[in-house]
Each structure stands twice: as C-alpha cells, then as structure tokens.
Design a protein around this motif. Sequence first.
Motif, PDB file in Angstrom:
ATOM      1  N   THR A 131       0.872  -1.183   0.000  1.00  0.00           N
ATOM      2  CA  THR A 131       0.000   0.000   0.000  1.00  0.00           C
ATOM      3  C   THR A 131       0.902   1.223   0.000  1.00  0.00           C
ATOM      4  OG1 THR A 131      -1.535  -1.286   1.322  1.00  0.00           O
ATOM      5  CG2 THR A 131      -1.965   1.076   1.143  1.00  0.00           C
ATOM      6  N   MET A 132       0.571   2.196  -0.809  1.00  0.00           N
ATOM      7  CA  MET A 132       1.447   3.350  -0.940  1.00  0.00           C
ATOM      8  C   MET A 132       0.659   4.592  -1.357  1.00  0.00           C
ATOM      9  SD  MET A 132       3.233   2.390  -4.611  1.00  0.00           S
ATOM     10  CE  MET A 132       4.269   3.828  -4.674  1.00  0.00           C
ATOM     11  N   TYR A 133       1.342   5.707  -1.208  1.00  0.00           N
ATOM     12  CA  TYR A 133       0.852   6.941  -1.810  1.00  0.00           C
ATOM     13  C   TYR A 133       1.712   7.207  -3.040  1.00  0.00           C
ATOM     14  CZ  TYR A 133      -1.616   7.924   2.524  1.00  0.00           C
ATOM     15  OH  TYR A 133      -2.453   7.846   3.592  1.00  0.00           O
ATOM     16  N   ALA A 134       1.115   7.762  -4.079  1.00  0.00           N
ATOM     17  CA  ALA A 134       1.911   8.150  -5.241  1.00  0.00           C
ATOM     18  C   ALA A 134       1.210   9.315  -5.926  1.00  0.00           C
ATOM     19  CB  ALA A 134       2.053   6.980  -6.201  1.00  0.00           C
ATOM     20  N   SER A 135       2.015  10.222  -6.427  1.00  0.00           N
ATOM     21  CA  SER A 135       1.425  11.341  -7.167  1.00  0.00           C
ATOM     22  C   SER A 135       1.137  10.895  -8.593  1.00  0.00           C
ATOM     23  CB  SER A 135       2.384  12.535  -7.161  1.00  0.00           C
ATOM     24  OG  SER A 135       3.555  12.183  -7.881  1.00  0.00           O
ATOM     25  N   ALA A 136       0.245  11.637  -9.261  1.00  0.00           N
ATOM     26  CA  ALA A 136      -0.073  11.314 -10.653  1.00  0.00           C
ATOM     27  C   ALA A 136       1.192  11.404 -11.502  1.00  0.00           C
ATOM     28  CB  ALA A 136      -1.136  12.286 -11.173  1.00  0.00           C
TER      29      ALA A 136
ATOM     30  N   SER B 203      -0.877  -1.543 -16.461  1.00  0.00           N
ATOM     31  CA  SER B 203       0.524  -1.880 -16.713  1.00  0.00           C
ATOM     32  C   SER B 203       1.377  -1.093 -15.736  1.00  0.00           C
ATOM     33  CB  SER B 203       0.887  -1.527 -18.163  1.00  0.00           C
ATOM     34  OG  SER B 203       2.281  -1.324 -18.241  1.00  0.00           O
ATOM     35  N   ALA B 204       2.297  -1.806 -15.067  1.00  0.00           N
ATOM     36  CA  ALA B 204       3.068  -1.188 -13.993  1.00  0.00           C
ATOM     37  C   ALA B 204       4.243  -0.373 -14.523  1.00  0.00           C
ATOM     38  CB  ALA B 204       3.569  -2.258 -13.041  1.00  0.00           C
ATOM     39  N   GLY B 205       4.528  -0.482 -15.831  1.00  0.00           N
ATOM     40  CA  GLY B 205       5.632   0.278 -16.401  1.00  0.00           C
ATOM     41  C   GLY B 205       6.952  -0.080 -15.766  1.00  0.00           C
ATOM     42  N   ARG B 206       7.739   0.924 -15.383  1.00  0.00           N
ATOM     43  CA  ARG B 206       9.080   0.663 -14.844  1.00  0.00           C
ATOM     44  C   ARG B 206       9.041   0.216 -13.392  1.00  0.00           C
ATOM     45  NH1 ARG B 206      12.856   5.449 -17.260  1.00  0.00           N
ATOM     46  NH2 ARG B 206      14.087   4.907 -15.439  1.00  0.00           N
ATOM     47  N   GLU B 207       7.932   0.363 -12.741  1.00  0.00           N
ATOM     48  CA  GLU B 207       7.859   0.004 -11.320  1.00  0.00           C
ATOM     49  C   GLU B 207       6.939  -1.212 -11.157  1.00  0.00           C
ATOM     50  OE1 GLU B 207       9.567   1.006  -8.391  1.00  0.00           O
ATOM     51  OE2 GLU B 207       8.443  -0.833  -8.085  1.00  0.00           O
ATOM     52  N   SER B 208       7.503  -2.394 -11.374  1.00  0.00           N
ATOM     53  CA  SER B 208       6.645  -3.581 -11.474  1.00  0.00           C
ATOM     54  C   SER B 208       5.847  -3.863 -10.199  1.00  0.00           C
ATOM     55  CB  SER B 208       7.470  -4.796 -11.859  1.00  0.00           C
ATOM     56  OG  SER B 208       8.447  -5.004 -10.885  1.00  0.00           O
ATOM     57  N   LEU B 209       6.319  -3.334  -9.061  1.00  0.00           N
ATOM     58  CA  LEU B 209       5.592  -3.593  -7.813  1.00  0.00           C
ATOM     59  C   LEU B 209       4.213  -2.929  -7.803  1.00  0.00           C
ATOM     60  CD1 LEU B 209       8.356  -3.393  -5.081  1.00  0.00           C
ATOM     61  CD2 LEU B 209       6.948  -5.359  -5.694  1.00  0.00           C
ATOM     62  N   LEU B 210       4.025  -1.935  -8.696  1.00  0.00           N
ATOM     63  CA  LEU B 210       2.705  -1.286  -8.747  1.00  0.00           C
ATOM     64  C   LEU B 210       1.599  -2.289  -9.056  1.00  0.00           C
ATOM     65  CD1 LEU B 210       3.388   2.098 -10.621  1.00  0.00           C
ATOM     66  CD2 LEU B 210       2.537   1.808  -8.285  1.00  0.00           C
ATOM     67  N   ASP B 211       1.976  -3.349  -9.769  1.00  0.00           N
ATOM     68  CA  ASP B 211       1.001  -4.372 -10.161  1.00  0.00           C
ATOM     69  C   ASP B 211       0.274  -4.948  -8.946  1.00  0.00           C
ATOM     70  OD1 ASP B 211      -0.143  -5.886 -12.263  1.00  0.00           O
ATOM     71  OD2 ASP B 211       1.008  -7.631 -11.565  1.00  0.00           O
ATOM     72  N   SER B 212       1.025  -5.101  -7.850  1.00  0.00           N
ATOM     73  CA  SER B 212       0.409  -5.710  -6.661  1.00  0.00           C
ATOM     74  C   SER B 212       0.148  -4.660  -5.576  1.00  0.00           C
ATOM     75  CB  SER B 212       1.325  -6.814  -6.125  1.00  0.00           C
ATOM     76  OG  SER B 212       2.602  -6.282  -5.892  1.00  0.00           O
ATOM     77  N   SER B 213       0.052  -3.392  -5.984  1.00  0.00           N
ATOM     78  CA  SER B 213      -0.092  -2.315  -4.985  1.00  0.00           C
ATOM     79  C   SER B 213      -1.487  -1.694  -4.991  1.00  0.00           C
ATOM     80  CB  SER B 213       0.914  -1.201  -5.286  1.00  0.00           C
ATOM     81  OG  SER B 213       2.217  -1.694  -5.223  1.00  0.00           O
ATOM     82  N   VAL B 214      -1.807  -1.123  -3.820  1.00  0.00           N
ATOM     83  CA  VAL B 214      -2.979  -0.236  -3.719  1.00  0.00           C
ATOM     84  C   VAL B 214      -2.403   1.178  -3.552  1.00  0.00           C
ATOM     85  CG1 VAL B 214      -4.867   0.476  -2.216  1.00  0.00           C
ATOM     86  CG2 VAL B 214      -4.531  -1.948  -2.742  1.00  0.00           C
ATOM     87  N   VAL B 215      -2.760   2.098  -4.451  1.00  0.00           N
ATOM     88  CA  VAL B 215      -2.220   3.463  -4.412  1.00  0.00           C
ATOM     89  C   VAL B 215      -3.311   4.405  -3.892  1.00  0.00           C
ATOM     90  CG1 VAL B 215      -1.178   5.316  -5.770  1.00  0.00           C
ATOM     91  CG2 VAL B 215      -0.708   2.911  -6.346  1.00  0.00           C
ATOM     92  N   LEU B 216      -3.029   5.022  -2.745  1.00  0.00           N
ATOM     93  CA  LEU B 216      -4.040   5.852  -2.083  1.00  0.00           C
ATOM     94  C   LEU B 216      -3.920   7.324  -2.502  1.00  0.00           C
ATOM     95  CD1 LEU B 216      -3.597   4.441   1.549  1.00  0.00           C
ATOM     96  CD2 LEU B 216      -5.203   3.668  -0.213  1.00  0.00           C
ATOM     97  N   SER B 217      -5.052   8.018  -2.410  1.00  0.00           N
ATOM     98  CA  SER B 217      -5.022   9.458  -2.699  1.00  0.00           C
ATOM     99  C   SER B 217      -4.438  10.196  -1.493  1.00  0.00           C
ATOM    100  CB  SER B 217      -6.442   9.963  -2.979  1.00  0.00           C
ATOM    101  OG  SER B 217      -7.185   9.933  -1.780  1.00  0.00           O
TER     102      SER B 217
END
Length: 687
Positions: free
Chosen positions: A418-423, A487-501
């Motif tokens: 679980t993470m935060y990420a900007s657009a 598609s997770a692009g260069r950060e493959s861990l995004l595939d299994s992530s929940v990205v919070l606002s």
Amino acid sequence: MGRDRAPRRPARGHRARGGAVSDPANGTQNGVDTEPLLSLRGIGRHFGSGTGTTHALRDITFDVFPGEFVAIIGPSGSGKSTLLNVLGLLDTASEGEYRIAGSSVSSLSQRQRDTLRAHTLGFVFQASHILPGESAAENAALGLRIQGVALPERRAAVRGALERLGILARAQALGKNLSGGERQRVAIARAIATGPRLLLADEPTGALDSENSARIIEHLHTLNAEGVTILVITHDPVVAASATRRLVLTDGRIREEAGVAAAPQQEPPHHAALQARPAHRTTPPDRRPARGRTRSGIARFGDEILEAISTHAGRPGRTMMLLFAFLLGAGGLVGSIGLSQSAAAQVSQRLTSAGLDEVVVSSLGGGIVTDPASSTRIRELEGVVGVGYRAQVSAVNARVSLLPPGTVAEQPGFTGRTMYASAEYLRLVTATTRPASAPAVLEATWSGDVALVGAAAARELGIAEAAPGMRIFVAGTPVEVIGIITSAGRESLLDSSVVLSPALADRVRGEQAELVVRTQPGYPAALAAAIPPIVAPGNPGVVTVQTVADLRALQRGVNADLGTLVGIISIVLLVLACLSAATSMYLTVRARAAEIALRRAVGASRAMIWRMFTLEGATIGAAGGLAGSAAGIAMVLVASGVQQWTPILDPAIIGVGVLVGTLTGIAAAAYPALVAARADPAQAIRE
Ligand SMILES: Nc1ncnc2c1ncn2[C@@H]1O[C@H](COP(=O)(O)OP(=O)(O)OP(=O)(O)O)[C@@H](O)[C@H]1O
C-alpha cells in the motif's frame, strides 16, 4: 625347509608329513612331477589372543602333488574351511611355511598373491556365490574379466568351460534363475575358465541332491583326469571315497587316513556317474589358456564402467533411490544457480530500466520531501524531466480489505503493498490505468478518499473492475476504487499495490516518503549534488540522494548475497545427497560381502575392489547429475514463468550438474569402497 628329499613323487597314498621333492632344478624325474604343487610345513592358524585364543589349525604338514585328487574330511569345527582359506591365499597362516609351486607365499607381495590366486588357483564354494543379476556366461567369465582377458578369448574360454560342465544351453540364463546344481556347475566353470592348476572346492556337493552331487563329482574327476589338481573339503563320503587321497582333520591337526592308497581304485557304490572316472594321470598337461592378449588399460577401464552400470541395472530399487538422492543434490544446485542468475538478471534489468535518468530524494523525518515547495524547486533545475512523489504505508497501518472490518468473522489479509503516489510519479514510471484519467482524479483533493489498484492486487481483493460504488477498506475507512493499474511500467511492484489518494494521509500514515526525479540522460550525478542545498538550504545533510550508481553498488551486493545463499543451499543439498548415498552404498557393501570375497578369490586385487565401488558411485552420480540438471532446468523455467522473469540458463550448467553429480558420487563411494577393499575375504566367504 620344505625340501625334504624323497626318491620320487609318490603316485598315491603319500605320507602326511614330509612330502617329497627332488631335483629342484626342474622339479621332475623321468618326466614325472616330483615337486609338490602345495607344500605345508608346521602351519598353524589361531584367532584371538590370550585365554580366548582359538587354535583352528595346529602344526599342519603335508604336500599335494600335481594331478592329485585330495579330499580333506573331518568333523564340524575341525578347521577345514580355515585350511582351505590358507591354501587359497584368502587367509594367512599364523605360523609355519606354505609354498605354492616352490614359492614361499610369505615372501610374496599382496599383488603377487592376487596374481597367483587369479592364474593358478580356482575356487568352488559351498554356496556357489553366483552373481544373481548376471547371466551364467557372465558369471563364468568373472575371473577372466578380472584378469583383463580380451573379449574373443574370454568368450571362447567361457564357452569351452560351460560346454565341459554341460551347461552351455543355460549360458544366457540369469544367475538367480539357475537351479542349485546348475549354479554349482557354473561356479566350477568359472573356476576352470581361467585354466587353474589347482581347484580348491569347499563342500561342492553340500547343498545338492544325490543326482546333482554325482554330476559334480564326475566333472571334478574329468577335470582331474585332464590334469587339474583337486583339493576338496567334504562331508560327503562318496566324494571322499572317490579321492585318490584323504586327509583327516581333527581339532586342527591333520593325519593321512590309513589305507587310502587303494581307495580310489574302488568304485563308489552308489554313484554310477563315477564309473566313467578316468584313470589318474601323473603328469598334467598345461591346460592354461594362452594369455597372449589381454585388454588395454582403457578397454579394461571401459569394461569396469560397463560392469558398474550393469550392477546398477541389476538392482533397480536401490539404483532408483541413489539416483533420486543425486538428482536432488545436482537438481538443487543447477536450479538454484539458474534461479539466482535469473533473479540477478531481473535486478539488473530493473536497474537498467531505472537507467541513468533517475535520482531518488529522501529526508530525515520526510517533512522536506512532502513539502510541495521541494518538488517545485527541483523541477526548475536544468535536466529535470519531472518529479514524482511516493511513500510506503506499512502493512500494520494499511489493513486493506474488501469488506468492512468486523463484518465477517475472518477476511484474508491483503499481501500486496500500500502506498501513496502522485499522478506525476505514475506518469514518470510509465504506468497505465483504466480509465486513463484515474491518476489525475487520484490527486484532486475534492474527490475524497479514492485509490487505484494494481491488476494483481485487484485479483487478490476480488475486484473485477473499477466501477462507481466499488469500495475497499483501508484502516477501516471506506475508499472508492477509481481505476485499475493495467501496466506497472518501470515500477513492477505497482502491479500488486494499492495506491491511495493524498486525501487519506491524515488518517493513514505514510512512511519513507521519496521524490523520484526523472532526469535527462547523464544528469543524475550533477543533480544529486545540486538537490540537497536547494531543498534544505539550511541543513542539506538531512537530505539523502540516491542515484543509479548507488543502486549498482546495491546490485553487486545483492548478487553477492544471492551467490552466497545459493552456495550455502547447494552445499547443504549436496552434502545431504552425499550422506544418503554413502549410507546406502555402505549398506550395499555389507550386503555384498560374499560377492567381494568371491571377486578377491578369483584374483581381484584390493585396488580393483576399490575401483569397482568408486566407479559404481561415479556412474550413479553422473546419471543423477544428468537427471538433476534436467530437473533443475525445468525448475528454473517454471519459476521464471510464474515470476515472469527471463530465465537465464547457460548450457554449461548441464556439464556442471553431471560433474558435480560424478564428484559427489565418488565422494559418497569413498568410504564404502575403502571398507570393501579392506574386507577380509576369508571372513566374508563364511558369511
Ligand atoms: N575368524 C575367526 N575368528 C575366530 N574363530 C574362528 C574364525 N574362523 C574360524 N574360527 C574357529 O576355528 C575353528 C575351525 O573353524 P572352521 O570353520 O575352519 O571349521 P570347519 O571344519 O570348516 O567347520 P564346518 O565343517 O562346520 O564348516 C572353529 O572353532 C571356528 O569357530
């Protein structure tokens, strides 16, 4: 000593003591052999020491002349087998002198004794000691194989021997399928195939019915008539009666049975077969086959390898177990090498994809990074393409679930990140979403508590599609899923992530906040130096900046760690394989004690026995190594397929598997082979 003079070779009915020898120059008188083939003077053999000493033989003195047929009789425990073992050089006398064809055996080296046993003596044991997994012909060829006789000569000699014993028709039958009488005939064929001058037989009819006994006796007499000197230990009165001479052992002492001179002339009453017994010859013809052609060292080695393979084939159950042990060892090694190489390549690929265009900025406490002013200042620097923000949420804080916590008794825990990420971060790592506008919505504060979910995370949570009203719960707070990261692009861990606002940040704490700065190629080093004073002018030391160069050092560290891990796992697996194989081979050596003794009896040296077991270890190790390589490669392919890695498989890894299997096999066989080589044949033959 041992050269007491006597006028001529006694034809029959010798004295028990002081056998005669004359004319030491050629050992003959008027064409008749006068030198004893065997000469014993004061031979004693005792076992143990002190009060527990057993005197199996005491002061044994007698001669056996070429062409004689001598029976040794005596009650059980009188020392007959011990005497035969001493005569056959399977055992050594404790005292006295023993000569074979004039040579004192005590002066012979172990090798000379082996050679003498191989070329001059033939053994027939009570239990015929036939190798069960080999054919009658292969059994009969054992002595010749050990002598390294060339194949054509070997075949001819074996054929001749089997024919003489009337068992040629069973040449291809396996030892285990032969009847008792047939086994004993094969044992005699094996003994005579090498053309021995003396045949030593221990109860050759002991386990046979009267009909088979009669045949064996007939064969022994035929051989004797052809010139082979026969010395037979027997309880069978018919065999004893048919001998030209009888020696009686009582309590380890020997005496010539009185009045036996005429005995051989009498027809034994109930063995019709003996009626055809030919007259005893005084001068035996030299029956030894020409030994002109023996196999070259390489051919003999090839024979030994084939023999090792055929031993494995004859014991399929044990072979499969050993094979499996080596397969596990070599397979584990090959698999872990392949997997570590594939994983290392994956790490490299990640780092390469991070390229030379990335700088990661973090700060003590994270405050500097979360300040939007920091991003703005960095963006203004030359060479900066974009600045993205990300922060981890620890699993304890996140507690992501599909249903509200507490509504069902037990919900499976979410295992992704679980993470935060900007657009902008999502754009910089080239992630794609459905709908494509989702990242922008994520950042818009008026949208409330929303999240993007990676494709794998969505599967784990049971979310088919982002749709209005589709919610998950993060730390008990309902959060709307507004998009799927396709598609997770260069950060493959995004595939299994929940990205919070970011709107959730006041309720769900983020940690390890980082700014990911994408640069134009070649700028990271300069930017790494420029960024800290810009974002923290007062205290640049609290800012940590990482470039790919740092990550490369990390990569080397990771590869070294992986290598060490693989090394340890491989060594553990190999040691386990080696230990289990060594145990199994050791048990095999114990179980094959009689076979080892038999091989020693027909002339195999200790080195040959050692080589035999070592080769068995090497061949099964090589086979296990090959199978293990195949299994290891399959393991790498499957694991890489599951992980979506590119499998890295160097073809040389097959060679490594086979080599390691072979070496492990040799190591596993080392101790058992030594035990086998050192085994006391006299002791083993009794067991
Ligand atoms: N390795 C040994 N250690 C101790 N004692 C032994 C050993 N070998 C033989 N003996 C003893 O020596 C004596 C003679 O044994 P041996 O086997 O030679 O007798 P045998 O006449 O062949 O008997 P049988 O007819 O029953 O086979 C026996 O008392 C036996 O126990």
